[in-house]
Design a protein around this motif. Structure first.
Motif, PDB file in Angstrom:
ATOM      1  N   ASP A 242       0.875  -1.167   0.000  1.00 41.69           N
ATOM      2  CA  ASP A 242       0.000   0.000   0.000  1.00 41.69           C
ATOM      3  C   ASP A 242       0.909   1.214   0.000  1.00 41.69           C
ATOM      4  N   TYR A 243       0.882   1.968  -1.089  1.00 39.68           N
ATOM      5  CA  TYR A 243       1.684   3.190  -1.142  1.00 39.68           C
ATOM      6  C   TYR A 243       0.961   4.259  -0.342  1.00 39.68           C
ATOM      7  N   LEU A 244       1.641   4.773   0.672  1.00 43.42           N
ATOM      8  CA  LEU A 244       1.031   5.729   1.585  1.00 43.42           C
ATOM      9  C   LEU A 244       1.278   7.171   1.188  1.00 43.42           C
ATOM     10  N   ALA A 245       2.458   7.466   0.659  1.00 40.82           N
ATOM     11  CA  ALA A 245       2.801   8.839   0.297  1.00 40.82           C
ATOM     12  C   ALA A 245       3.981   8.845  -0.664  1.00 40.82           C
ATOM     13  N   THR A 246       4.023   9.875  -1.482  1.00 43.70           N
ATOM     14  CA  THR A 246       5.156  10.107  -2.372  1.00 43.70           C
ATOM     15  C   THR A 246       5.503  11.582  -2.299  1.00 43.70           C
ATOM     16  N   GLY A 247       6.728  11.888  -2.647  1.00 45.06           N
ATOM     17  CA  GLY A 247       7.129  13.285  -2.637  1.00 45.06           C
ATOM     18  C   GLY A 247       8.591  13.439  -2.944  1.00 45.06           C
ATOM     19  N   GLN A 248       9.084  14.618  -2.655  1.00 43.06           N
ATOM     20  CA  GLN A 248      10.502  14.852  -2.876  1.00 43.06           C
ATOM     21  C   GLN A 248      11.056  15.759  -1.801  1.00 43.06           C
ATOM     22  N   GLY A 249      12.357  15.581  -1.605  1.00 43.37           N
ATOM     23  CA  GLY A 249      13.088  16.416  -0.670  1.00 43.37           C
ATOM     24  C   GLY A 249      14.315  16.949  -1.371  1.00 43.37           C
ATOM     25  N   THR A 250      14.884  17.960  -0.799  1.00 44.31           N
ATOM     26  CA  THR A 250      16.083  18.525  -1.401  1.00 44.31           C
ATOM     27  C   THR A 250      17.019  19.001  -0.297  1.00 44.31           C
ATOM     28  N   ASP A 251      18.284  18.821  -0.574  1.00 42.79           N
ATOM     29  CA  ASP A 251      19.318  19.217   0.372  1.00 42.79           C
ATOM     30  C   ASP A 251      20.520  19.657  -0.456  1.00 42.79           C
ATOM     31  N   SER A 252      21.254  20.636   0.014  1.00 46.91           N
ATOM     32  CA  SER A 252      22.392  21.138  -0.757  1.00 46.91           C
ATOM     33  C   SER A 252      23.458  20.065  -0.967  1.00 46.91           C
ATOM     34  N   ASP A 253      23.534  19.103  -0.054  1.00 45.56           N
ATOM     35  CA  ASP A 253      24.535  18.044  -0.139  1.00 45.56           C
ATOM     36  C   ASP A 253      24.124  16.910  -1.080  1.00 45.56           C
ATOM     37  N   THR A 254      22.812  16.757  -1.312  1.00 44.37           N
ATOM     38  CA  THR A 254      22.339  15.596  -2.067  1.00 44.37           C
ATOM     39  C   THR A 254      21.555  15.937  -3.324  1.00 44.37           C
ATOM     40  N   GLY A 255      21.114  17.168  -3.456  1.00 44.44           N
ATOM     41  CA  GLY A 255      20.260  17.523  -4.584  1.00 44.44           C
ATOM     42  C   GLY A 255      18.824  17.105  -4.309  1.00 44.44           C
ATOM     43  N   THR A 256      18.044  16.957  -5.373  1.00 42.46           N
ATOM     44  CA  THR A 256      16.641  16.581  -5.252  1.00 42.46           C
ATOM     45  C   THR A 256      16.506  15.068  -5.175  1.00 42.46           C
ATOM     46  N   CYS A 257      15.685  14.615  -4.239  1.00 41.57           N
ATOM     47  CA  CYS A 257      15.512  13.185  -4.015  1.00 41.57           C
ATOM     48  C   CYS A 257      14.034  12.823  -4.012  1.00 41.57           C
ATOM     49  N   GLN A 258      13.686  11.744  -4.687  1.00 40.19           N
ATOM     50  CA  GLN A 258      12.328  11.217  -4.684  1.00 40.19           C
ATOM     51  C   GLN A 258      12.178  10.295  -3.477  1.00 40.19           C
ATOM     52  N   VAL A 259      11.084  10.436  -2.760  1.00 43.55           N
ATOM     53  CA  VAL A 259      10.836   9.639  -1.564  1.00 43.55           C
ATOM     54  C   VAL A 259       9.471   8.974  -1.694  1.00 43.55           C
ATOM     55  N   THR A 260       9.414   7.677  -1.428  1.00 39.30           N
ATOM     56  CA  THR A 260       8.163   6.926  -1.460  1.00 39.30           C
ATOM     57  C   THR A 260       8.006   6.203  -0.131  1.00 39.30           C
ATOM     58  N   VAL A 261       6.827   6.323   0.461  1.00 33.41           N
ATOM     59  CA  VAL A 261       6.520   5.667   1.728  1.00 33.41           C
ATOM     60  C   VAL A 261       5.431   4.646   1.452  1.00 33.41           C
ATOM     61  N   TYR A 262       5.680   3.399   1.855  1.00 33.79           N
ATOM     62  CA  TYR A 262       4.667   2.367   1.656  1.00 33.79           C
ATOM     63  C   TYR A 262       4.728   1.335   2.760  1.00 33.79           C
ATOM     64  N   GLU A 263       3.709   0.503   2.783  1.00 34.80           N
ATOM     65  CA  GLU A 263       3.600  -0.530   3.800  1.00 34.80           C
ATOM     66  C   GLU A 263       3.340  -1.859   3.115  1.00 34.80           C
TER      67      GLU A 263
END
Length: 166
Positions: free
Chosen positions: A102-123
């Motif tokens: 069950d995919y609970l959430a998707t999104g993205q984060g960004t940090d100067s050290d890593t750039g843009t990152c895709q994040v997926t939360v599921y169970e």
């Protein structure tokens, strides 16, 4: 003292002293590199290290085309509180649920050290399959609590742009 070729083989020169010194130098270099920030993973792994799931404990880490993290926490429904640098999550997604997850959430984060990152939360929907997947990463008490439904496993996948381009 002048060394002759025969001295190397007569025991007058300790051959073990050179490799030992080289070993010390290599070890010191590796340790210095680790302290200086070399060898601390790629961007995806570094960003995943900054992800926190409130009330959950990290139980497994796996890297395969992105960083996957498994967290054990209290039973419940919906998305637990997930934080990371610059992270914005949206509940659910566009038909991202499958028979196993069950995919609970998707999104993205960004940090100067890593750039843009895709994040997926599921169970993992089936508790027995979740325990089987984590196998030795959970102790017997944790396995039992997941099977009984008093705990749950939440997965978080991270993939940063730098790795996605490779």
């Amino acid at each position: 003292m002048t060394l002759r070729f025969a001295d190397w083989f007569s025991g007058k020169v300790f051959l073990t002293s050179v490799p030992r010194r080289v070993g010390y130098a290599v070890t010191a270099t590796l340790l210095a590199g680790t302290v200086a920030g070399c060898g601390d993973g790629n961007e995806t792994q570094r960003y995943a290290d900054r992800v926190r799931v409130e009330g959950f404990t990290l139980v497994k880490t796996a890297y395969a085309n992105g960083e996957g993290r498994s967290y054990l926490g209290p039973a419940g429904d919906g998305v637990p509180t997930v934080t990371a640098p610059g992270l914005t999550l949206t509940r659910g997604g566009t038909d991202l649920s499958y028979l196993f997850y069950d995919y609970l959430a998707t999104g993205q984060g960004t940090d100067s050290d890593t750039g843009t990152c895709q994040v997926t939360v599921y169970e993992i929907r089936d508790r027995s399959k979740a325990v089987d997947y984590l196998d030795d990463d959970l102790n017997s008490s944790q396995q039992q609590s997941v099977r009984q439904g008093t705990s749950r496993i939440v997965q978080i996948d991270v993939l940063c742009d730098a790795q996605a381009d490779r």
